[in-house]
Write an enzyme that holds these catalytic residues in place. Sequence first.
Site, short mmCIF file in Angstrom:
data_model
loop_
_atom_site.label_atom_id
_atom_site.label_comp_id
_atom_site.label_asym_id
_atom_site.label_seq_id
_atom_site.Cartn_x
_atom_site.Cartn_y
_atom_site.Cartn_z
N PRO A 89 2.12 3.38 23.75
CA PRO A 89 1.70 3.69 25.12
C PRO A 89 0.25 4.12 25.22
CG PRO A 89 3.19 5.38 24.30
CD PRO A 89 3.22 4.28 23.31
N GLU A 116 9.20 10.07 18.04
CA GLU A 116 8.07 10.70 18.72
C GLU A 116 6.77 9.91 18.58
OE1 GLU A 116 6.03 13.39 21.06
OE2 GLU A 116 8.19 13.12 20.74
N ARG A 154 4.25 -19.23 24.72
CA ARG A 154 4.19 -20.26 25.76
C ARG A 154 2.82 -20.88 25.90
NH1 ARG A 154 2.44 -18.96 30.73
NH2 ARG A 154 4.05 -20.20 31.76
N ASP A 169 -1.45 -20.67 35.67
CA ASP A 169 -0.70 -19.43 35.86
C ASP A 169 -1.55 -18.36 36.52
OD1 ASP A 169 1.62 -20.35 34.73
OD2 ASP A 169 1.14 -19.62 32.73
#
Length: 245
Positions: A89, A116, A154, A169
């Site tokens: 994160p 953690e 992809r 896209d």
Amino acid sequence: MRIDILTLFPNMFSGVFSESILKKAQEKQAVSLNVINFREFADNKHKTVDDYPYGGGAGMVLKPEPIFAAVEHITKNSSTQPRIILLCPQGERYTQKKAEELAKEEHLIFICGHYEGYDERIREHLVTDEISIGDYILTGGELGAMVIVDSVVRLLPGVLGNEDSPVQDSYSCGLLEHPHYTRPADFRGMKVPEVLLSGNHQLIAEWREKESLRRTYLRRPDLLAQYPLTEKQKKWLEEFEKNKR
């Protein structure tokens, strides 16, 4: 391309990697997907991969030994230098531009953490990239790795049936993609824009360009800050702004 996933929960990947585009990509030999349980590389009889953090604190921290050993095992006979990606994160926010960058590599290794966090030596001395798929916390890196693998694979040559698909896209050209319509032309009184039925490819291309810009202006105006607008597109933006008032 070769992709290796280091995880404590390899079964999480079985369904995702055996369906749809990822399955077809493997069948076409465009990519090799390998899932490895790094618990197998733990250097103790109990196969422990985590421990309490020095200095105290909540949660457990992933030990460096099994992850270093797993990466060394994967790369010992490799002729190419892999990109080693830590799902975290705290990492760089994932974008389509990053997907396009990773799609040029021959070998990717993903490290999926749990608990953690990671021993800092993994971050400092092993990985080449730290990536986050968003500003929220998941229970582990597995879902993030699935998202990134799908978005990268992809883009590989021959994976999608239409080679223009990834180019058109959303985000690939800097703008959100234009609206799409299919049959019937009139569904419960909701009609397809006439221009799309005209057969005039020049008008259709211009409509799509304008609607792509309109959708970006309405939904993601932040993307326009760095976008090189043409004079025509600037006039369209002025039109959108007037209509908004």
